[in-house]
Motif scaffolding. Structure first.
Motif, PDB file in Angstrom:
ATOM      1  N   ILE A   1      41.847  54.725  44.163  1.00  0.00           N
ATOM      2  CA  ILE A   1      42.403  53.375  44.199  1.00  0.00           C
ATOM      3  C   ILE A   1      42.642  53.073  45.666  1.00  0.00           C
ATOM      4  N   THR A   2      41.938  52.067  46.160  1.00  0.00           N
ATOM      5  CA  THR A   2      42.008  51.727  47.572  1.00  0.00           C
ATOM      6  C   THR A   2      43.218  50.837  47.848  1.00  0.00           C
ATOM      7  N   GLY A   3      43.485  50.610  49.114  1.00  0.00           N
ATOM      8  CA  GLY A   3      44.508  49.655  49.509  1.00  0.00           C
ATOM      9  C   GLY A   3      45.886  50.256  49.586  1.00  0.00           C
ATOM     10  N   ASN A   4      46.881  49.409  49.283  1.00  0.00           N
ATOM     11  CA  ASN A   4      48.274  49.782  49.497  1.00  0.00           C
ATOM     12  C   ASN A   4      49.142  49.627  48.259  1.00  0.00           C
ATOM     13  N   SER A   5      48.555  49.760  47.093  1.00  0.00           N
ATOM     14  CA  SER A   5      49.382  49.694  45.881  1.00  0.00           C
ATOM     15  C   SER A   5      50.172  50.990  45.751  1.00  0.00           C
ATOM     16  N   LEU A   6      51.151  50.983  44.860  1.00  0.00           N
ATOM     17  CA  LEU A   6      51.953  52.181  44.627  1.00  0.00           C
ATOM     18  C   LEU A   6      51.122  53.308  44.011  1.00  0.00           C
TER      19      LEU A   6
ATOM     20  N   SER B   1      47.816  53.757  44.975  1.00  0.00           N
ATOM     21  CA  SER B   1      46.658  53.964  45.849  1.00  0.00           C
ATOM     22  C   SER B   1      46.604  55.392  46.368  1.00  0.00           C
ATOM     23  N   LYS B   2      45.558  56.081  45.966  1.00  0.00           N
ATOM     24  CA  LYS B   2      45.236  57.426  46.445  1.00  0.00           C
ATOM     25  C   LYS B   2      43.999  57.878  45.691  1.00  0.00           C
ATOM     26  N   THR B   3      43.565  59.083  45.957  1.00  0.00           N
ATOM     27  CA  THR B   3      42.426  59.663  45.256  1.00  0.00           C
ATOM     28  C   THR B   3      42.937  60.638  44.214  1.00  0.00           C
ATOM     29  N   TYR B   4      42.438  60.475  42.994  1.00  0.00           N
ATOM     30  CA  TYR B   4      42.785  61.330  41.858  1.00  0.00           C
ATOM     31  C   TYR B   4      41.599  62.253  41.608  1.00  0.00           C
ATOM     32  N   SER B   5      41.858  63.555  41.558  1.00  0.00           N
ATOM     33  CA  SER B   5      40.780  64.543  41.593  1.00  0.00           C
ATOM     34  C   SER B   5      40.199  64.936  40.240  1.00  0.00           C
ATOM     35  N   SER B   6      40.708  64.366  39.156  1.00  0.00           N
ATOM     36  CA  SER B   6      40.151  64.679  37.839  1.00  0.00           C
ATOM     37  C   SER B   6      40.481  63.549  36.867  1.00  0.00           C
TER      38      SER B   6
ATOM     39  N   GLY C   1      57.659  40.888  28.318  1.00  0.00           N
ATOM     40  CA  GLY C   1      57.202  39.585  27.836  1.00  0.00           C
ATOM     41  C   GLY C   1      56.471  38.750  28.864  1.00  0.00           C
ATOM     42  N   LYS C   2      56.411  39.213  30.097  1.00  0.00           N
ATOM     43  CA  LYS C   2      55.729  38.463  31.146  1.00  0.00           C
ATOM     44  C   LYS C   2      54.247  38.818  31.187  1.00  0.00           C
ATOM     45  N   PRO C   3      53.415  37.846  31.554  1.00  0.00           N
ATOM     46  CA  PRO C   3      51.985  38.142  31.626  1.00  0.00           C
ATOM     47  C   PRO C   3      51.659  39.003  32.847  1.00  0.00           C
ATOM     48  N   TYR C   4      50.619  39.798  32.680  1.00  0.00           N
ATOM     49  CA  TYR C   4      50.042  40.543  33.803  1.00  0.00           C
ATOM     50  C   TYR C   4      48.585  40.121  33.875  1.00  0.00           C
ATOM     51  N   ALA C   5      48.165  39.741  35.062  1.00  0.00           N
ATOM     52  CA  ALA C   5      46.759  39.382  35.274  1.00  0.00           C
ATOM     53  C   ALA C   5      46.348  39.886  36.643  1.00  0.00           C
ATOM     54  N   ASN C   6      45.124  40.384  36.715  1.00  0.00           N
ATOM     55  CA  ASN C   6      44.623  40.892  37.983  1.00  0.00           C
ATOM     56  C   ASN C   6      43.109  40.763  37.994  1.00  0.00           C
ATOM     57  N   THR C   7      42.553  40.798  39.179  1.00  0.00           N
ATOM     58  CA  THR C   7      41.106  40.780  39.369  1.00  0.00           C
ATOM     59  C   THR C   7      40.728  42.084  40.034  1.00  0.00           C
ATOM     60  N   TYR C   8      39.667  42.699  39.528  1.00  0.00           N
ATOM     61  CA  TYR C   8      39.263  44.033  39.944  1.00  0.00           C
ATOM     62  C   TYR C   8      37.806  44.058  40.398  1.00  0.00           C
ATOM     63  N   ALA C   9      37.501  44.976  41.289  1.00  0.00           N
ATOM     64  CA  ALA C   9      36.128  45.345  41.612  1.00  0.00           C
ATOM     65  C   ALA C   9      36.082  46.869  41.572  1.00  0.00           C
ATOM     66  N   TRP C  10      35.232  47.384  40.701  1.00  0.00           N
ATOM     67  CA  TRP C  10      35.071  48.831  40.572  1.00  0.00           C
ATOM     68  C   TRP C  10      33.662  49.205  40.982  1.00  0.00           C
ATOM     69  N   PHE C  11      33.550  50.261  41.762  1.00  0.00           N
ATOM     70  CA  PHE C  11      32.274  50.846  42.153  1.00  0.00           C
ATOM     71  C   PHE C  11      32.199  52.191  41.440  1.00  0.00           C
ATOM     72  N   LEU C  12      31.351  52.279  40.441  1.00  0.00           N
ATOM     73  CA  LEU C  12      31.301  53.436  39.556  1.00  0.00           C
ATOM     74  C   LEU C  12      30.002  54.208  39.756  1.00  0.00           C
TER      75      LEU C  12
ATOM     76  N   PHE D   1      35.598  53.909  42.922  1.00  0.00           N
ATOM     77  CA  PHE D   1      36.463  53.254  43.902  1.00  0.00           C
ATOM     78  C   PHE D   1      36.920  51.960  43.261  1.00  0.00           C
ATOM     79  N   ALA D   2      38.224  51.746  43.206  1.00  0.00           N
ATOM     80  CA  ALA D   2      38.785  50.568  42.550  1.00  0.00           C
ATOM     81  C   ALA D   2      39.537  49.712  43.566  1.00  0.00           C
TER      82      ALA D   2
END
Length: 143
Positions: free
Chosen positions: A43-48, A50-55, A102-113, A124-125
């Motif tokens: 997970i790229t960038g600066n989200s909480l 964001s890091k590389t997960y190894s499995s 009860g609040k909506p969650y919406a996001n836009t993503y780009a994944w490189f798989l 890479f997300a």
């Protein structure tokens, strides 16, 4: 007489990813079902998160399950664009659902798989970290 080998064509990863996204939208599966056990997800960038997960299990236990435990309705994806370059499928999509508060969650993503056969081996997300961080800190996961 010599025989030239015909060029090998990469399998149609877009069909595999499109099918997984269809299952995700229907609530019957999803792209995480395609993860190889040793898949590496970044997970790229600066989200909480964001890091590389190894499995697969590390990614699922540290990100996906806690994310889903914050939602009262699962995310529903809508693909905007889907491309393939070699063994990499790029999916650009929107996803939305309702959080447990009860609040909506919406996001836009780009994944490189990166696929090996029909399995995701590297990802890479990219997404809006502000929207993600708001949900992650606002809503506590329910076991």
């Amino acid at each position: 007489m010599t025989t030239q080998a015909s060029p090998t064509r990469s399998p149609d990863g877009t069909a595999t990813v499109r099918q997984a996204f269809g299952a995700w939208a229907a609530g019957t599966g999803g792209p995480y079902d395609l993860l190889a056990d040793d898949a590496v997800w970044t997970i790229t960038g600066n989200s909480l998160a964001s890091k590389t997960y190894s499995s697969r299990e590390t990614f699922m236990s540290q990100v996906i399950r806690p994310f889903n435990a914050r939602m009262s309705t699962g995310l529903k994806p809508t693909i905007r664009s889907l491309y393939q370059d070699g063994d990499t499928v790029i999916v650009f999509f929107d996803a939305s659902g309702t959080a447990r508060d009860g609040k909506p969650y919406a996001n836009t993503y780009a994944w490189f798989l990166q696929l090996r056969g029909e399995r995701i081996v590297r990802a890479f997300a990219f997404f809006d970290a502000i929207a993600f961080n708001d949900l992650w800190t606002r809503v506590q996961p329910v076991p």
